[in-house]
Every structure is written in C-alpha cells, then in structure tokens.
Scaffold this motif. Structure first.
Motif, PDB file in Angstrom:
ATOM      1  N   ARG A   9      -7.913   1.997   7.749  1.00  0.00           N
ATOM      2  CA  ARG A   9      -9.067   2.490   7.038  1.00  0.00           C
ATOM      3  C   ARG A   9      -8.923   3.847   6.332  1.00  0.00           C
ATOM      4  O   ARG A   9      -9.060   4.223   5.055  1.00  0.00           O
ATOM      5  N   GLU A  10      -8.074   4.786   6.820  1.00  0.00           N
ATOM      6  CA  GLU A  10      -7.354   6.185   6.289  1.00  0.00           C
ATOM      7  C   GLU A  10      -6.547   5.904   5.065  1.00  0.00           C
ATOM      8  O   GLU A  10      -6.225   6.689   4.197  1.00  0.00           O
ATOM      9  N   GLN A  11      -5.534   4.893   5.257  1.00  0.00           N
ATOM     10  CA  GLN A  11      -4.398   4.646   4.290  1.00  0.00           C
ATOM     11  C   GLN A  11      -4.620   3.081   3.849  1.00  0.00           C
ATOM     12  O   GLN A  11      -3.493   2.502   4.122  1.00  0.00           O
ATOM     13  N   PRO A  12      -5.670   2.521   3.163  1.00  0.00           N
ATOM     14  CA  PRO A  12      -5.588   1.337   2.971  1.00  0.00           C
ATOM     15  C   PRO A  12      -4.856   0.772   1.937  1.00  0.00           C
ATOM     16  O   PRO A  12      -4.312  -0.335   1.959  1.00  0.00           O
ATOM     17  N   ARG A  13      -4.457   1.362   0.923  1.00  0.00           N
ATOM     18  CA  ARG A  13      -3.757   1.124  -0.136  1.00  0.00           C
ATOM     19  C   ARG A  13      -2.150   1.014   0.377  1.00  0.00           C
ATOM     20  O   ARG A  13      -1.379   0.087   0.199  1.00  0.00           O
ATOM     21  N   ILE A  14      -1.712   2.101   0.976  1.00  0.00           N
ATOM     22  CA  ILE A  14      -0.275   1.999   1.511  1.00  0.00           C
ATOM     23  C   ILE A  14      -0.182   0.842   2.415  1.00  0.00           C
ATOM     24  O   ILE A  14       0.913   0.187   2.381  1.00  0.00           O
ATOM     25  N   PHE A  15      -1.036   0.671   3.436  1.00  0.00           N
ATOM     26  CA  PHE A  15      -0.991  -0.421   4.450  1.00  0.00           C
ATOM     27  C   PHE A  15      -0.837  -1.760   3.695  1.00  0.00           C
ATOM     28  O   PHE A  15      -0.289  -2.654   4.074  1.00  0.00           O
ATOM     29  N   ALA A  18       2.714  -2.246   2.428  1.00  0.00           N
ATOM     30  CA  ALA A  18       3.471  -2.571   3.458  1.00  0.00           C
ATOM     31  C   ALA A  18       3.380  -3.856   4.140  1.00  0.00           C
ATOM     32  O   ALA A  18       4.208  -4.538   4.275  1.00  0.00           O
ATOM     33  N   VAL A  19       2.047  -4.219   4.276  1.00  0.00           N
ATOM     34  CA  VAL A  19       1.863  -5.649   4.574  1.00  0.00           C
ATOM     35  C   VAL A  19       2.355  -6.701   3.814  1.00  0.00           C
ATOM     36  O   VAL A  19       2.817  -7.732   4.020  1.00  0.00           O
ATOM     37  N   ALA A  20       2.142  -6.481   2.105  1.00  0.00           N
ATOM     38  CA  ALA A  20       2.488  -7.468   1.218  1.00  0.00           C
ATOM     39  C   ALA A  20       3.939  -7.525   1.369  1.00  0.00           C
ATOM     40  O   ALA A  20       4.589  -8.498   1.135  1.00  0.00           O
ATOM     41  N   GLY A  21       4.641  -6.194   1.515  1.00  0.00           N
ATOM     42  CA  GLY A  21       6.255  -6.303   1.938  1.00  0.00           C
ATOM     43  C   GLY A  21       6.599  -7.391   3.068  1.00  0.00           C
ATOM     44  O   GLY A  21       7.413  -8.220   2.882  1.00  0.00           O
ATOM     45  N   SER A  22       5.972  -7.044   3.862  1.00  0.00           N
ATOM     46  CA  SER A  22       6.083  -7.704   5.364  1.00  0.00           C
ATOM     47  C   SER A  22       5.699  -9.333   5.086  1.00  0.00           C
ATOM     48  O   SER A  22       6.680 -10.042   5.495  1.00  0.00           O
ATOM     49  N   LEU A  81       9.239   1.098   3.276  1.00  0.00           N
ATOM     50  CA  LEU A  81       8.507   2.450   2.609  1.00  0.00           C
ATOM     51  C   LEU A  81       6.935   2.667   2.727  1.00  0.00           C
ATOM     52  O   LEU A  81       6.671   3.777   3.011  1.00  0.00           O
ATOM     53  N   GLY A  82       6.415   1.402   2.650  1.00  0.00           N
ATOM     54  CA  GLY A  82       5.125   1.753   3.097  1.00  0.00           C
ATOM     55  C   GLY A  82       4.680   2.274   4.361  1.00  0.00           C
ATOM     56  O   GLY A  82       3.735   2.743   4.750  1.00  0.00           O
ATOM     57  N   PRO A 137       2.732  -2.819  10.190  1.00  0.00           N
ATOM     58  CA  PRO A 137       2.677  -3.790   8.846  1.00  0.00           C
ATOM     59  C   PRO A 137       3.504  -4.989   9.246  1.00  0.00           C
ATOM     60  O   PRO A 137       3.289  -6.001   8.827  1.00  0.00           O
ATOM     61  N   PHE A 138       4.743  -4.949   9.841  1.00  0.00           N
ATOM     62  CA  PHE A 138       5.705  -5.860  10.016  1.00  0.00           C
ATOM     63  C   PHE A 138       4.771  -6.812  11.063  1.00  0.00           C
ATOM     64  O   PHE A 138       4.993  -8.103  10.788  1.00  0.00           O
TER      65      PHE A 138
END
Length: 619
Positions: A9-15, A18-22, A81-82, A137-138
């Motif tokens: 919830r605190e870092q939704p965009r970065i998360f 990272a999940v998209a990369g995963s 990176l994310g 995220p992985f």
C-alpha cells in the motif's frame, strides 16, 4: 502478511513495476520450456532419426531461444530494480518515522530505553522488518506463474498435472513448519542484537569511566557474554535453515524425477509425445528456482515480524507533548517574565508513565522581566527539574508555568523555542565546526551574530586562536576543547538565538569565577557587555552554587526537598536562613579546595594546545 500489505500500500507503483517484471520473467520461463520441448521433439529427435539436421529449423529454434533470453533479462531487470527501490525506500521512510518519533517523545520515555536499543530500532529492526520485500515481487510473480504452469500441465496431460500438484502443497507445508519453528529464534536474535548494541554504545560512551576505573576487562567480558548469546542464537537460526534449505531445494528436483518416471510410462502408452514430455520435465526444472522465491519470503517473515513488533512499540509509544498555537510577541526583544504558580511534579515510572514520588511540591516564584534569579538548594532538591519545567522539557503534574502570562503548554513550538533557551549542566557539542555548533543552521544567524554571541560568552578569545577559527572542527562531543570552553560554546549557542529568557543549569561550573561573573554581568546589563559588546538584557534563571554568582542575582530562591523554603536577596537569606547560610558556606569551601587542586584555565592559548586538551578530557 499484514506487514507485506503495508509495504504494498505504501509503494504501489514500484511494486506493480517489480511484479510486472516478475510476470514477464515467469511467462517467458514457461514459454522457454515449451520452446525447448519443441526443439528436442521437432528438430533434435528427427535429426537423430534421419541422420541430418534441418539448419533452418535449428536456426529458428536458436533465434527463438535468444529472443526469449533477451525478454527474460528485461523481466529480471524490472523485477530486481523495482524490488530494490521498494525495499530501500521503505527502510528510509521508516528510519525517518522512527527518528521523528524519538524526537517527539518526552525525555521520560528516553530515560527508560537504552540508547543502543534505540539505535537498533532505527537500524537493524527497520532492515529486518522490510527484508522480505526483496523477494516479494518475485514470489508474487511466481504464484501467478505456477497457476499458469499448472493450467498448461492439465492441457498437456492430466496425470502429469496431478503429479506436479502433489509437489507444490508439500513445498508450502514444509515452509509453514519452517516458519513456525524459525519465528521464536529470529525474535530472540533481534532482541539480542539490540542488547549487544546497547552494551557496546554504553561502553564506548562511558569510555572515560571505563578507562579511569580500570574496567576494560569486565566491560569486555560483559560485552563478550551477550555477543556469545547472539552468536548462539544466530547459530540456532543457521542450523534450522541448514536442515530445511536442502529439503526445500530437493522437493522440486524430486518432482522433476517423478515427472520423468510417470512421463516415461505415459509416453510408452502413447498418451503424450516426446515434445510434451521434454516440455513438462524442463518446465519443472526451471520452476525449481522461482518456487524458492516463495520460500525466501516465508523464511524471512519470522524475522520481519520480530523487527516490526519492535518498530511498532516505538511508533505507537505515547506521551509526546502537544503544543498550542499562541505566539508571543518578540518584537523589540524585550525580556520575558517567567512565573511558577503552585507547580507540582512527579517523574513518571513504568511503561505506562504512572507518576512516582513527587519531586516538586507547590513551587511558586517569578523571574521578572530583565531580572536575574538564582536557584539555590542542596543536591536532589529539584533545581534541575525546575529548569526543565521552565523550558518545557516536562510538564507539571499540576499548577502552571507561564511566560508573559501565557501557559507554556499553550505556546506554539517555534514561539517557545524562540523565547527560551536552556544551557544544561553537561555541555553537548556536535562533531562539527564552531560555526555550525553555534548557529545550528538557524535562519538569520550570520558570522557577525556568531561572534557577538561568542563575545558575550567570553569565548571569542579562544575561538579566534583556534587553527581555523569558526571553521575549526571540535570533535565528537567537543573532545578537542576543555570543559570550560565547551560550556562557553554551548552558552554562545543559546545566546545566538537572542532568547528573552535564559535558563542556566549550573552551566558555567567549569569556568573561572571571574569569567563567570563577567558573563553574567554582560547578560543582565543591556548596555555593558564584555569587550564593549552590548548585552542582551535578558531575563535569567540560574542554578547557582558559587557565592559570587549568587550575589549577582537580583533575588535568590532557596529550595529544599522540592519546596521553595525562602526567597529574597543573598544577604537577607544569609542572615535569616541557617540552612541557606550553611549550604553557601559549604559550596564556598568546596570551591576553594577545588581551585587549589586544579586551578581554572587562565590562558586560553595554553588550554587549546593538544597537551592541554588531552589533560582536560582525561580529567
């Protein structure tokens, strides 16, 4: 899991990045399994049978694998990176929150918690709380990848899919057992980390006592004992990890073996092709590493929970002072009037801040604008507590402390800080330049203001003789300065802010009495500062011991056992209050004895030499 939810919830965009990369990595990994299966079944096997290779098909297969590898690299880059950004941002954010909370909490809270423990909260506990973020995220991408893989397995062959499904529940069950056994071990390790840090900080901070009292060996033993406990706790963590990690690594390999055995039977029955068998077996092989990401997250959750619990105790601690909105008029810099009206105070005890034994009882007196009041009393009579109340380091249990008729609890924080300054018994100097120690980056304080404050504090002489004057680094806690120099530097720091009320808590005890008299004379006289410098004309409340200092005061407030016993001039109290006369006489004898044993510094140039500095620090 709730902690991980806070992080997302605190870092939704970065998360999301990272999940998209995963996910890219996971989908491409599944695709690579089927590409490898197709190459083996459609290119390699026919080539072996026919005795020749179709170069065009082989080149197409190689190009496809290369393209998959490139896309996989992009996914890995985005995921790592994310995850790194997310983890380090959370750590930085919570270090700031913990530190901010420390500064908001009252001194009574800090007095109940070791400095080393507080350092551990802001460092190792923050790191532990967000340690699972790196593989998170992985792991999320892996879960989605597993669902996709299981779907593709059912499309390929339902028997092989059932074999695969038997492996994954076993992996999760093993991780649950591992996490439950690891949780208390990680909690103990985090607690011991804090205790080791606390002992180390205490020993280093008290190096003067340790060395002068010959306590090096006992202190080393004390530290070694707790460090040994931490070592044993971490070995316990490592031993448990050593048992479970091989099991977690082995299960996917067993799954691959089971797939090959069952797949061989299915192949002989004609239920699947070579391409499908190779694809499924290779898929299990490449899934082994991503599945471990789920294990990494689960393995770190006990440590994360232990760190989070310790952080929450700080972030949810209560007791901070609420400030009002009243602003005092500082125009013209007129001295302030301080009034204590029937003040009672008891220091809080226990974690719930229950009031203990009363320290002050029905204290009432006034420091009129522009006047100097000396606070005199035996040790433990409550003088320093009165000084703390005057600058609102603590609030009274009952009664009021007023500045210019306004309860200090109703004042805005900036207004209070701009009106009152405290110079404490023990001078604290930052490991910075003289200029930075005095200005503290406060707006409107230039070099001229710094030198003016130094002149008022009788400190301009020794500062001018320092190697780089205002730019001289003074060392940690001012170790390159003598005791008297540190006191005058902290006094200059307070004066640089042009306070309307100055509270001196035995702040010139290491200064020559003649210098102290000159400083006080300059402070109380708005037109006759030292060296021709204009004084401040500020109101002064001074905790005093020396007869010469007390005699400079316009009024003396004599305190015993937390009560104001008498008020009046120095001469009147000497004549009428036997306890006061006895105490001041005792102070005078002790002062004379102290000066015979170790004369006050009389030559600033000598005092700033390295030999003198070391001698002063050692003493």
């Amino acid at each position: 899991m709730r902690i991980l939810g806070y992080a997302i919830r605190e870092q939704p965009r970065i998360f999301t990045v990272a999940v998209a990369g995963s996910l890219v990595f996971g989908l491409v990994t599944i695709a690579s399994a089927y590409v490898v299966g197709a190459i083996v079944g459609e290119v390699a096997a026919p080539a072996v049978t026919a005795g020749q290779v179709d170069v065009s098909l082989l080149a197409l297969g190689a190009a496809t694998l290369f393209g998959i590898s490139v896309v996989k690299v992009v996914g890995i880059f985005g995921r790592r990176l994310g995850a790194g950004f997310m983890q380090y941002r959370l750590q930085a954010s919570y270090r700031r929150r913990v530190t901010r909370r420390y500064l908001d909490l009252p001194l009574s809270w800090h007095q109940r918690h070791a400095t080393g423990t507080l350092l551990s909260n802001a460092n190792s506990d923050v790191e532990a709380a967000w340690y699972p973020i790196a593989p998170l995220p992985f792991a999320v991408g892996t879960v989605l990848m597993l669902l996709t893989a299981m779907g593709s397995l059912f499309v390929t062959d339902w028997v092989l899919a059932l074999v695969g499904m038997a492996i994954f529940p076993a992996l999760f069950a093993l991780n649950v057992v591992y996490s439950r056994r690891m949780a208390p071990k990680q909690a103990l390790a985090q607690q011991l980390r804090a205790e080791v840090s606390a002992i180390a900080h205490e020993s280093f901070d008290g190096a003067l006592v340790v060395k002068t009292m010959g306590r090096e060996a006992p202190e080393t033993e004390r530290f070694a004992g707790r460090a040994g406990e931490l070592r044993d706790a971490l070995i316990g963590v490592g031993r448990l990890r050593g048992v479970f990690d091989p099991l977690l690594e082995t299960l996917p390999s067993l799954g691959t073996l089971a797939i090959l055995l069952v797949g061989a039977v299915r192949l002989s029955q004609g239920a699947i092709t070579v391409t499908e068998l190779v694809s499924v077996a290779f898929l299990f092989t490449v899934l082994a590493f991503p599945v471990r990401a789920i294990g990494w997250v689960l393995a770190e959750l006990p440590r994360s929970v232990a760190g989070w619990d310790r952080l929450v105790r700080v972030l949810e601690a209560t007791g901070e002072m609420a400030y009002g909105r009243t602003e005092l008029d500082r125009r013209g810099g007129a001295p302030a009037t301080l009034t204590f009206d029937r003040v009672n105070y008891a220091y809080p005890t226990g974690d719930d801040d229950r009031p203990g034994q009363p320290v002050l009882r029905d204290v009432s007196f006034t420091v009129p604008a522009g006047r100097t009041v000396a606070l005199v009393g035996p040790t433990g009579s409550g003088k320093s507590t009165i000084a703390s109340l005057a600058v609102r380091l603590v609030d009274p249990s009952s009664g009021t402390v007023d500045l210019d008729g306004v309860d200090v609890r109703d004042l805005a924080a900036d207004s209070l800080a701009g009106t009152v300054a405290l110079v404490a018994q023990v001078p604290f100097v930052f490991d910075d330049t003289v200029r930075a120690n005095i200005s503290l980056d406060r707006s409107g304080i230039g070099d001229e203001d710094v030198w003016a404050a130094l002149r008022l504090a009788e400190a301009d002489g020794f500062v001018a003789r320092l190697p780089e004057a205002l730019d001289t680094m003074v060392g940690e806690r001012g170790t390159s300065l003598s005791g008297g120099q540190r006191q005058r530097l902290t006094l200059a720091r307070a004066l640089a802010g042009r306070p309307r009320l100055l509270v001196l808590d035995d702040a010139t005890s290491a200064v020559d009495p003649r210098v102290e008299a000159a400083i006080l004379a300059a402070l109380r006289d708005p037109g006759a500062g030292p060296g021709g410098e204009s004084g401040t004309g500020t109101s002064i409340l001074v905790v005093a011991y020396r007869r010469a200092t007390i005699a400079l005061a316009d009024e003396v407030v004599y305190v015993e056992h937390g009560r104001v016993v008498a008020r009046g001039s120095h001469q009147a109290l000497l004549a009428d209050v036997p306890g006061y006369a006895s105490l001041v006489t005792a102070y005078e004898r002790a002062e004379a004895e102290r000066e015979r044993e170790k004369p006050y510094e009389s030559d600033d140039a000598a005092a700033t030499s390295p030999t003198a500095q070391r001698s002063e620090v050692n003493q």
